[in-house]
Design an enzyme around this catalytic site. Structure first.
Site, PDB file in Angstrom:
ATOM      1  N   GLU A 209       0.886  -1.176   0.000  1.00 23.89           N
ATOM      2  CA  GLU A 209       0.000   0.000   0.000  1.00 23.89           C
ATOM      3  C   GLU A 209       0.912   1.210   0.000  1.00 23.89           C
ATOM      4  OE1 GLU A 209      -3.315   0.070  -0.086  1.00 23.89           O
ATOM      5  OE2 GLU A 209      -3.815  -2.025   0.244  1.00 23.89           O
ATOM      6  N   CYS A 243      -2.146   9.476   2.566  1.00 25.38           N
ATOM      7  CA  CYS A 243      -1.692   8.866   1.311  1.00 25.38           C
ATOM      8  C   CYS A 243      -2.599   9.213   0.142  1.00 25.38           C
ATOM      9  CB  CYS A 243      -1.586   7.356   1.474  1.00 25.38           C
ATOM     10  SG  CYS A 243      -3.113   6.597   2.015  1.00 25.38           S
TER      11      CYS A 243
HETATM   12  N1  LIG Z   1      -1.471   3.300   0.317  1.00 26.14           N
HETATM   13  C1  LIG Z   1      -1.700   3.517   1.605  1.00 26.14           C
HETATM   14  O1  LIG Z   1      -2.634   2.987   2.180  1.00 26.14           O
HETATM   15  C2  LIG Z   1      -0.811   4.436   2.376  1.00 26.14           C
HETATM   16  C3  LIG Z   1      -1.220   4.849   3.631  1.00 26.14           C
HETATM   17  C4  LIG Z   1      -0.409   5.705   4.357  1.00 26.14           C
HETATM   18  C5  LIG Z   1       0.793   6.129   3.841  1.00 26.14           C
HETATM   19  N2  LIG Z   1       1.160   5.738   2.614  1.00 26.14           N
HETATM   20  C6  LIG Z   1       2.409   6.237   2.068  1.00 26.14           C
HETATM   21  O2  LIG Z   1       3.432   6.101   3.049  1.00 26.14           O
HETATM   22  C7  LIG Z   1       4.394   7.132   2.921  1.00 26.14           C
HETATM   23  C8  LIG Z   1       4.588   7.820   4.250  1.00 26.14           C
HETATM   24  O3  LIG Z   1       4.815   6.909   5.278  1.00 26.14           O
HETATM   25  P1  LIG Z   1       6.273   6.646   5.880  1.00 26.14           P
HETATM   26  O4  LIG Z   1       7.106   7.871   5.736  1.00 26.14           O
HETATM   27  O5  LIG Z   1       6.059   6.064   7.236  1.00 26.14           O
HETATM   28  O6  LIG Z   1       6.791   5.545   4.878  1.00 26.14           O
HETATM   29  P2  LIG Z   1       8.180   4.736   4.925  1.00 26.14           P
HETATM   30  O7  LIG Z   1       8.166   3.915   3.704  1.00 26.14           O
HETATM   31  O8  LIG Z   1       9.323   5.635   5.181  1.00 26.14           O
HETATM   32  O9  LIG Z   1       8.056   3.816   6.231  1.00 26.14           O
HETATM   33  C9  LIG Z   1       7.034   2.839   6.387  1.00 26.14           C
HETATM   34  C10 LIG Z   1       7.511   1.742   7.317  1.00 26.14           C
HETATM   35  O10 LIG Z   1       8.658   1.110   6.748  1.00 26.14           O
HETATM   36  C11 LIG Z   1       9.746   1.110   7.647  1.00 26.14           C
HETATM   37  N3  LIG Z   1      10.959   1.385   6.862  1.00 26.14           N
HETATM   38  C12 LIG Z   1      11.438   2.605   6.500  1.00 26.14           C
HETATM   39  N4  LIG Z   1      12.558   2.483   5.761  1.00 26.14           N
HETATM   40  C13 LIG Z   1      12.793   1.152   5.650  1.00 26.14           C
HETATM   41  C14 LIG Z   1      13.798   0.378   5.000  1.00 26.14           C
HETATM   42  N5  LIG Z   1      14.785   0.951   4.320  1.00 26.14           N
HETATM   43  N6  LIG Z   1      13.729  -0.964   5.091  1.00 26.14           N
HETATM   44  C15 LIG Z   1      12.724  -1.565   5.756  1.00 26.14           C
HETATM   45  N7  LIG Z   1      11.746  -0.881   6.398  1.00 26.14           N
HETATM   46  C16 LIG Z   1      11.771   0.454   6.352  1.00 26.14           C
HETATM   47  C17 LIG Z   1       9.444   2.183   8.663  1.00 26.14           C
HETATM   48  O11 LIG Z   1      10.025   1.845   9.901  1.00 26.14           O
HETATM   49  C18 LIG Z   1       7.924   2.199   8.711  1.00 26.14           C
HETATM   50  O12 LIG Z   1       7.425   1.248   9.651  1.00 26.14           O
HETATM   51  C19 LIG Z   1       3.834   8.057   1.861  1.00 26.14           C
HETATM   52  O13 LIG Z   1       4.440   7.772   0.626  1.00 26.14           O
HETATM   53  C20 LIG Z   1       2.357   7.700   1.836  1.00 26.14           C
HETATM   54  O14 LIG Z   1       1.707   8.031   0.641  1.00 26.14           O
HETATM   55  C21 LIG Z   1       0.403   4.891   1.870  1.00 26.14           C
END
Ligand SMILES: NC(=O)c1ccc[n+]([C@@H]2O[C@H](COP(=O)([O-])OP(=O)(O)OC[C@H]3O[C@@H](n4cnc5c(N)ncnc54)[C@H](O)[C@@H]3O)[C@@H](O)[C@H]2O)c1
Length: 463
Positions: A209, A243
């Site tokens: 997602e 998002c």
């Molecule tokens: N499609 C959806 O339902 C939805 C919902 C909410 C947010 N989003 C998207 O999420 C993003 C914002 O959220 P965010 O900043 O928390 O996202 P992110 O991808 O930075 O982090 C998400 C999760 O992944 C982990 N993570 C981060 N870097 C990682 C890595 N290198 N390896 C493994 N795990 C890692 C984090 O600890 C966190 O739990 C935006 O792009 C937003 O559009 C999508």
């Protein structure tokens, strides 16, 4: 989580496989709902700490979606779990076929910080409904909510069914190396790629997602006031850290001024003349994201973009006003990157088809929003664009419709969540084929002349 701890959880789930039937799943979901209701005040407090989220917004966007998912699941779970019959095809006459939904096993849920409660527990509801054990990794960038999820889940569910593991990238990386049966990731497209690459090593299935830029098209026949109201709500809820928030708006050039006036009026109606004093407007999650947004705004203004609303920023309070920009250009970061904050570029257009072409040329959005009254235009744009979802004269609300799948396509995601689609994401629908009186034996070697003739007949009948 150590490999040994994971093995215990996985082994527990394997022995649970037959014992975790309808009654047990129902009991787990009811226990989760009860714990959520009991922790309501703590949930409000945690979200206020992490995101300055107003209580009503926390109720509507964090608590209600999870409780609604549980209620919907409880109402339909017995039917979803049913073993279904599949009709025999002509070639398979004499057999009996069924589809048996099975839990995938032990699954991993990785959550982001923007709706840190509902995006951790919503997928857990589907995982439990499908009969899985789960590890949940909340976001380290919403630490108060992360700690609360640990307490809440421990109060509701046995630790050999659901483990909540807190931590950041390192923890996430360690978890991704373990042989989960499914990974449900919500976050950025960049990390989505990391997750999919990790899943390739264990061949775990994935639901991704993700995010990206979700455009709004104000059509030539739009009700501008309605469009402004929906866009202001969708964009500035959770200070734009959503998002499916409208990222930017395309508006017909002749209607730009009227739309901007309506937008300013809606911002004032929702958040007052000084949104900083409003108790309905959230804050930016942390100083890093505040600095990212401020830099985006400064770069745009230095490059000639004009402020049509807002622009005030207070780093100490992580406050960024609901801001509307005009005259942005495609080279600016606001035009290239997912904004994920309360900054809204409004782009005047002369040719609707050129706008559609531009959207189709870019990454497929998670959501596309269209404001229009003319049915022919609505149908044309529905057919001419691809997106995770299309909202017509509405923003955000498709997220709450549990009879619709929620998910992206391409850069905005893979697979879907919510309702039966969530249940399916965490299930393996196993085909079970039983022979009763099929005539397969007639076609087995040795291939005599009679069998060759029979094979030709079969080809004529079913080929
Ligand atoms: N499609 C959806 O339902 C939805 C919902 C909410 C947010 N989003 C998207 O999420 C993003 C914002 O959220 P965010 O900043 O928390 O996202 P992110 O991808 O930075 O982090 C998400 C999760 O992944 C982990 N993570 C981060 N870097 C990682 C890595 N290198 N390896 C493994 N795990 C890692 C984090 O600890 C966190 O739990 C935006 O792009 C937003 O559009 C999508």
């Amino acid at each position: 989580m150590s490999g040994a701890a994971f093995t215990r959880l996985a082994a527990g789930n394997a022995t649970r496989r037959t014992g975790f039937g309808y009654a047990e799943r129902r009991a787990a979901l009811i226990a989760l709902a009860t714990a959520i209701r009991a922790h309501e005040a703590e949930i409000m407090a945690a979200l206020a700490t992490d995101l300055g989220k107003p209580e009503t917004e926390t109720r509507l966007t964090e608590i209600v979606p999870v409780l609604a998912e549980i209620r919907h699941t409880l109402a339909h779970l017995r039917r979803w779990m049913k073993v279904r019959r599949a009709l025999p095809t002509l070639a398979m006459l004499g057999t009996r076929a069924r589809l048996r939904p099975e839990p995938k096993g032990t699954v991993l849920v990785i959550a982001p910080w923007n709706y840190p409660f509902s995006l951790a527990l919503g997928p857990l509801v589907s995982a439990l409904a499908a009969g899985n054990g789960a590890v949940v990794k909340p976001s380290e960038l919403a630490p108060a909510t992360s700690a609360l999820i640990v307490r809440l889940v421990a109060a509701a569910l046995p630790e050999d069914l659901v483990a909540v593991i807190e931590g950041g990238v390192e923890t996430s990386t360690e978890l991704l190396a373990l042989p989960f049966d499914h990974i449900f990731f919500t976050g950025s497209p960049a990390v989505g790629r990391v997750v999919m690459a990790a899943a390739a090593k264990t061949l775990a299935s994935v639901t991704l997602e993700l995010g990206g830029k979700s455009p709004v098209i104000v059509g030539p026949g739009a009700d501008l006031k309605r469009a402004a109201r929906m866009v202001a709500w969708g964009k500035f809820a959770n200070a734009g850290q959503t998002c499916i928030a409208p990222d930017h708006v395309f508006v017909p050039r002749a209607q730009e001024a009227e739309f901007l006036t309506a937008l300013r009026a809606e911002i004032a109606r929702m958040y007052g003349t000084d949104p900083r004093a409003s108790n309905s407007f959230a804050r930016i999650v942390n100083t890093r994201h505040f600095a990212r947004l401020k830099a985006m705004l400064d770069e745009a203004r230095a490059g000639g973009a004009e402020l049509a609303a807002g622009g005030e920023a207070d780093a100490a309070a992580r406050y960024l006003a609901p801001t509307v920009l005009t005259r942005t250009d495609p080279t600016m970061a606001v035009s290239r990157e997912e904004i994920f904050g309360p900054v809204l570029p409004v782009i005047a257009y002369d040719d609707l088809d050129a706008v559609l072409g531009q959207i189709e040329a870019g990454e497929k959005p998670l959501a596309l929003y269209l404001f229009e009254r003319d049915r022919a235009v609505i149908e044309h744009i529905s057919a001419a664009t691809t997106s995770g979802a299309l909202g017509v004269n509405i923003t955000l609300a498709h997220y709450l419709h549990l009879n619709l799948p929620f998910g992206g396509i391409g850069n905005s995601g893979l697979g879907a969540a919510h309702g039966i689609w969530g249940f399916r994401a965490f299930s393996h629908e196993k085909p079970v084929l039983e022979d009763r009186f099929s005539s397969l034996g007639l076609l087995m070697p040795p291939y005599t002349g009679a069998k060759a003739r029979l094979a030709k007949l079969v080809q004529r009948l079913v080929g």
